[in-house]
Design an enzyme around this catalytic site. Structure first.
Site, mmCIF file in Angstrom:
data_model
loop_
_atom_site.group_PDB
_atom_site.id
_atom_site.type_symbol
_atom_site.label_atom_id
_atom_site.label_comp_id
_atom_site.label_asym_id
_atom_site.label_seq_id
_atom_site.Cartn_x
_atom_site.Cartn_y
_atom_site.Cartn_z
ATOM 1 C CB ALA A 15 -0.914 -0.006 1.221
ATOM 2 N NE ARG A 16 5.116 3.202 4.507
ATOM 3 C CZ ARG A 16 4.611 4.053 5.376
ATOM 4 N NH1 ARG A 16 3.576 3.718 6.112
ATOM 5 N NH2 ARG A 16 5.128 5.242 5.533
ATOM 6 C CB SER A 35 -5.620 0.623 8.833
ATOM 7 O OG SER A 35 -4.817 -0.217 9.612
ATOM 8 N NE ARG A 36 -4.770 -5.840 10.285
ATOM 9 C CZ ARG A 36 -3.727 -6.596 10.625
ATOM 10 N NH1 ARG A 36 -3.930 -7.841 10.995
ATOM 11 N NH2 ARG A 36 -2.504 -6.130 10.577
ATOM 12 C CG HIS A 78 -6.351 -10.102 -2.240
ATOM 13 N ND1 HIS A 78 -5.394 -10.371 -3.197
ATOM 14 C CD2 HIS A 78 -5.724 -9.364 -1.296
ATOM 15 C CE1 HIS A 78 -4.247 -9.825 -2.841
ATOM 16 N NE2 HIS A 78 -4.413 -9.220 -1.693
ATOM 17 C CE LYS A 96 1.728 -10.667 -6.530
ATOM 18 N NZ LYS A 96 2.629 -10.599 -5.337
ATOM 19 N NE ARG A 164 2.552 -9.985 1.882
ATOM 20 C CZ ARG A 164 3.033 -10.460 0.749
ATOM 21 N NH1 ARG A 164 2.685 -11.644 0.330
ATOM 22 N NH2 ARG A 164 3.892 -9.764 0.026
ATOM 23 C CG ASP A 177 4.923 -12.804 -2.498
ATOM 24 O OD1 ASP A 177 3.970 -12.081 -2.168
ATOM 25 O OD2 ASP A 177 6.092 -12.380 -2.559
#
Ligand SMILES: NC(=O)c1ccc[n+]([C@@H]2O[C@H](COP(=O)([O-])OP(=O)(O)OC[C@H]3O[C@@H](n4cnc5c(N)ncnc54)[C@H](OP(=O)(O)O)[C@@H]3O)[C@@H](O)[C@H]2O)c1
Length: 321
Positions: A15-16, A35-36, A78, A96, A164, A177
């Site tokens: 995201a950054r 955000s959470r 996602h 992705k 992750r 990934d």
């Protein structure tokens, strides 16, 4: 609509990077982040100058402040996020891989199609100018008949098992990934897959750490692909044809140059200069699609995304059996 208003979901690494490159894009404006944790959303919004910060996706979508949501959560998250946005009638650019399974990816495109809502997988490399140039070269027959693709993407991830990349619950593994990039290039250049063969090495958490993949396409065309998250690979790619080849040096998926060889001629370097890492190209493309009322990208299409998911599904099934 004068500028597409973007809402960002998640405040992680991707995201950054996307938000940092967004400044080079055209046709859009960053408006909100979710955000959470509310404090993380507020801190991200403050850092990047976004107007609104949320800790609930529903809230971000229902306020009428965003025209699209960019999903940059772990792969495992996602599907739900994209479906939520589609049901709210909000277009989606989803990182992705679109989802963890072919079934989920198909369900999202079906839902988007029915609702007339734009949905695209963020396969940013498709919008990289060097890769776009290679597509043009191939279409113009400049390397003759395209016969094979060799591509790799790998690095040694130094992360805890809960990260992750290694965590099966978050869609961990090299294939989802990084492996999807060589697969993407192979499908882009050689089309449908007839046969999939592979060899995988699995780690302690049960996810794939390294894989060699061989694909057979129509008319005997072949791909030889490698992905890893436990060792460094050169991150190079070659598209070979009957009259020449196109070679990408390291980090081909974010290429700034390519080398074109045609039989009987000197190999020639092509260079592409752009700011940032190139994530802005896909953002500009999405803005153009939305501003012109398109519900599907004509460049990275739902069919492209589904074909990629089908190949991934096939590999994961091979490794389970
Ligand atoms: N296009 C590219 O070049 C590229 C490059 C890297 C990654 N990606 C993709 O982008 C996505 C995110 O990757 P990333 O590298 O940004 O991951 P990351 O740094 O781990 O960030 C993921 C973010 O998702 C949120 N999140 C929601 N539920 C979570 C959970 N259960 N555990 C951890 N985080 C959770 C968190 O944000 P909040 O705390 O704000 O909720 C977290 O910061 C992946 O799907 C990846 O494939 C794409």
């Amino acid at each position: 609509m004068s500028a597409i208003r973007w809402g960002i979901l998640s405040t992680g690494n991707m995201a950054r990077q996307f938000v940092e490159d967004f400044q080079y894009s055209q046709g859009g404006i960053l408006k909100a982040v979710c955000s959470r944790q509310q404090k993380d959303a507020e801190s991200f919004a403050g850092e990047f100058g976004l107007e609104y910060a949320y800790s609930s996706l529903d809230n971000m979508l229902e306020k009428g402040q965003v025209d699209i949501v960019y999903i940059a959560s772990p792969h495992s998250h996602h599907y739900d996020a994209a479906m939520t946005a589609i049901r709210a009638g909000i277009p989606v650019l989803c990182e992705k891989p679109m989802t963890l399974t072919l079934q989920e990816t198909e369900a999202l495109y079906e839902a988007a199609d029915k609702a007339g809502v734009f949905l695209m997988e963020a396969l940013w490399s498709r919008f990289n100018p060097a890769i776009a140039e290679a597509v043009d070269m191939v279409r113009q027959g400049r390397i003759g008949e395209v016969k094979s693709v060799q591509a790799n993407f790998g690095f040694a991830a130094d992360v805890p098992d809960s990260h992750r990349l290694l965590n099966p619950a978050l869609g961990g593994g090299a294939l989802l990934d990084v492996g999807i990039y060589p697969l993407f290039l192979s499908l882009l250049m050689l089309g449908d897959v007839k046969k999939v063969q592979s060899r995988v090495e699995t780690g302690a958490t049960g996810v794939d750490l390294y894989e060699d993949i061989w694909l057979e396409h129509e008319e005997g065309r072949t791909s030889s692909l490698t992905a890893s998250i436990d060792r460094y690979l050169p991150n190079t790619a070659v598209i070979s044809g009957s009259k020449g080849y196109i070679e990408f040096p390291s980090h081909w998926f974010a290429a700034r140059s390519l080398r074109y060889y045609r039989e009987g001629e000197e190999a020639e370097w092509y260079s592409f200069d752009f700011p940032g890492n190139g994530w802005h190209f896909e953002a500009t493309h999405v803005n153009e699609c939305l501003l012109s009322g398109q519900t599907k990208s004509p460049v990275y299409t739902p069919e492209d995304s589904i074909r990629l998911a089908a190949t991934v599904d096939c590999l994961l099934a091979q490794w389970k059996s």
